[in-house]
Write a protein that holds these residues in place. Structure first.
Motif, short mmCIF file in Angstrom:
data_model
loop_
_atom_site.label_atom_id
_atom_site.label_comp_id
_atom_site.label_asym_id
_atom_site.label_seq_id
_atom_site.Cartn_x
_atom_site.Cartn_y
_atom_site.Cartn_z
N VAL A 111 41.74 -25.03 6.00
CA VAL A 111 42.23 -25.47 4.68
C VAL A 111 42.89 -24.30 3.97
N SER A 112 42.21 -23.16 3.92
CA SER A 112 42.80 -21.97 3.32
C SER A 112 42.12 -20.73 3.87
N GLY A 113 42.85 -19.63 3.88
CA GLY A 113 42.30 -18.36 4.35
C GLY A 113 42.33 -18.24 5.86
N ASN A 114 42.10 -17.03 6.34
CA ASN A 114 42.17 -16.75 7.78
C ASN A 114 40.85 -16.30 8.40
N PHE A 115 39.93 -15.81 7.56
CA PHE A 115 38.68 -15.27 8.10
C PHE A 115 37.49 -15.75 7.28
N ILE A 116 36.46 -16.22 7.99
CA ILE A 116 35.25 -16.68 7.33
C ILE A 116 34.07 -15.86 7.87
N TYR A 117 33.09 -15.63 7.02
CA TYR A 117 31.93 -14.80 7.39
C TYR A 117 30.68 -15.64 7.42
N LEU A 118 29.93 -15.52 8.48
CA LEU A 118 28.65 -16.20 8.62
C LEU A 118 27.55 -15.14 8.62
N SER A 119 26.65 -15.26 7.65
CA SER A 119 25.52 -14.33 7.58
C SER A 119 24.24 -15.12 7.81
N VAL A 120 23.22 -14.46 8.33
CA VAL A 120 21.89 -15.07 8.40
C VAL A 120 20.91 -14.15 7.69
N ALA A 121 19.91 -14.76 7.03
CA ALA A 121 18.93 -13.95 6.29
C ALA A 121 18.25 -12.97 7.24
N GLY A 122 18.28 -11.69 6.88
CA GLY A 122 17.69 -10.65 7.72
C GLY A 122 18.72 -9.96 8.59
N GLY A 123 19.81 -10.62 8.88
CA GLY A 123 20.84 -10.04 9.74
C GLY A 123 20.53 -10.29 11.21
N PHE A 124 21.43 -9.83 12.06
CA PHE A 124 21.27 -10.05 13.50
C PHE A 124 20.61 -8.85 14.18
#
Lengths: 318, 238
Positions: A111-124
């Motif tokens: 829909v808009s933009g080129n990059f999306i960020y997925l985070s999880v609580a605590g990190g990987f």
């Protein structure tokens, strides 16, 4: 131990990589930063799940992977709008969600933009390489085995006791492009251009070429800049606009090299680097010249805004 | 030797970056290294990276420390700076290089352009002692110089899509070794079996600014022996 879970890639995306603030402190031996394309979106993604500011996230271009959550896990999305869905229900960027075991995260359209960020609580749970979890795709190290994520990969989250509030929406305007110009200060070799070429930089309409990647955005102008300027290699940074020998220009992005041998004619201000990273291909923009003092004022205001957003969010979460 | 105000320019390159451009041609990168150490010592807590190049030093600051907060202090360091004598006797690194056809992709082009036979060219190359002026382009890629004018060649018209790791290349008056497989536009003259970039080492790159380097010719058989046991090759000579 709470909220430690995992997620699996069930369908590969175009370019999904583990990213953090970048590999800092090694540029003197040619090791690039390889940070994120949109540091504001990355910041929001971590904030929403209570992570430290430099925790690793997954940066995804369109089309992103399809992801299965193997356990209950708090996660958040920020940045581009790729019409995200959990199972068949649409979800929003800028909010924290709790995924249930077996939930499938998919993205339907750009829909808009080129990059999306997925985070999880605590990190990987990923090993540091040279003090960072970020991926160096070109040399193949860091992140997830030095490569982009692929079908079959399972990423394990670190334990986190953070109790996010899944009702709060955090907006950060800079994660979306809001104006059709990018603000630049002049670069070290700007003065080597003719007066006519200098003016053209601020008169032309530009657009991002399809041949762009995370190393550099190639930028099309109304005309090329014919020149015979040469220089010896020297340091560059994200947002440096270089003039290529063929007269085209390019803007260095997150995977840029530490040094460059092309004239540095302009430098995009930090806030507008993020905007350009998310800017639609082929939509025109102009370059607006501002002073270093103005650039710093924008940046300091931005830093202040981020701090305020973080404080307000953490207060609401409690 | 002391710097005068006209010997350098301080250019803020972005909100968190300062470029020091030197107007002098340094005979040795040790001059910039000395300045780098001095600045690093004073600004360690507010900076991330110091990137030396041929005639410049770029300082990347740690946000939120913006460039305007350090520029005056850097200027006064440079104004008062006095170099220590540059050591003439520096540790020398011997890098084994095989010039066999299998590794010298541009042999024909190099011979044609230089109008010389291969043995003469490789002998000339191995007689030189190079200095590492800067690292860049790839992790561990060292820009070394200077080649004699008799070995000066232009870059390829269009870069190769893939140059193998270890490839030893020349272009203009510079030489370099590709640490990893990558695209590249320099003339490939040989290959070394010694890794230039290895994350298992505490120092991930073999070469550093200021190193002296010589190429030592090896045969193809020796190449594979060293490749199997690179630790047995004594790179460093006193």
């Amino acid at each position: 131990m709470e909220n430690a879970g995992s997620l699996s890639i069930i369908k590969s995306g175009l370019l999904d990589t583990i990213r953090d603030k970048g590999r800092l402190g090694f540029r003197s031996v040619g090791i690039p930063v390889n940070g994120v394309m949109d540091s504001s979106a990355y910041f929001i993604a971590n904030l929403l799940v209570g992570n430290a500011e430099k925790e690793a996230c997954i940066e995804m271009a369109f089309p992103p992977a399809h992801i299965r959550f193997n356990n209950n896990l708090f996660f958040a999305l920020a940045g581009a709008n790729f019409d995200a869905h959990i199972n068949n229900l649409p979800i929003q960027s800028g909010k924290c969600y709790q995924a249930k075991e077996g939930d499938i995260l998919t993205f339907k359209k750009q829909v808009s933009g080129n990059f999306i960020y997925l985070s999880v609580a605590g990190g990987f749970l990923i090993d540091d390489v040279l003090a960072s979890k970020t991926t160096n795709l070109k040399s193949g190290f860091g992140g997830w085995h030095g490569r982009k994520l692929m079908k079959g990969d399972t990423l394990v989250g670190k334990p986190s006791s953070f109790k996010p509030n899944t009702k709060i929406y955090v907006d950060y305007a800079h994660t979306r492009h809001t104006h059709s110009f990018i603000r630049c200060i002049t670069g070290p070799e700007f003065h080597l251009l003719s007066a006519q070429q200098q003016n053209a930089l601020f008169d032309f309409n530009f657009s991002i070429d399809k041949q762009s990647d995370t190393m550099a955005y190639r930028i099309n102008g109304d005309k090329i800049f014919q020149h015979e300027i040469s220089m010896v290699s020297s340091g560059v940074s994200m947002g440096t606009i270089q003039l290529l020998p063929d007269g085209n220009i390019m803007a260095l992005m997150s995977d840029h090299q530490t040094t460059g041998g092309y004239p540095r004619v302009l430098q995009i201000i930090q806030q507008d680097i993020r905007m350009l990273a998310q800017y639609p291909y082929q939509k025109t923009f102009q370059v607006k010249r501002i002073s270093l003092q103005e650039a710093i004022a924008v940046e300091e205001e931005d830093n202040l805004n981020r701090n305020n957003i973080a404080r307000a969010y953490l207060k609401m979460v409690g | 030797m002391r710097l005068s105000q006209s010997d350098y320019q301080l250019i803020p390159v972005y909100e968190y970056g300062l470029l020091i451009n030197f107007n002098i041609q340094f005979s040795d990168p040790a001059y910039i290294q000395q300045i780098k150490f001095e600045i690093e010592k004073k600004f360690k807590s507010v900076s991330i990276d110091f990137v030396p190049a041929y005639h410049s030093l770029t300082i990347h600051l740690l946000p939120p420390h913006v460039v305007t907060t350090i520029i005056m202090d850097i200027d006064s360091i440079l104004r008062d700076f006095e170099w220590n004598e540059i050591e003439k006797e520096k540790a020398l690194l011997n890098i084994p290089v095989c010039f066999a056809d299998a590794f010298a992709s541009d042999k024909k082009r190099i011979c044609d352009l230089l109008h010389k036979d291969w043995a003469t060219i490789t002998k000339e190359l191995t007689q030189q002692t190079f200095t590492v002026y800067m690292l860049g382009f790839l992790p561990g890629f060292a820009y070394m110089g200077m080649l004699p004018e008799t070995l000066k060649l232009p870059r390829l018209e269009s870069p190769r899509k893939k140059v193998a790791a270890g490839s030893v290349a020349i272009a203009d008056l510079q030489t370099g070794i590709y640490p990893t497989d990558s695209p590249g536009g320099w003339n490939i003259i040989g290959r070394t079996p010694i890794p230039m970039f290895d994350l298992k080492n505490e120092q991930p790159t073999l070469l550093h600014v200021g190193n002296s380097v010589r190429y030592v010719e090896i045969t193809e058989d020796e190449f594979y022996v060293i490749q199997n046991k690179p630790m047995q090759w004594k790179t460093q000579v006193a």
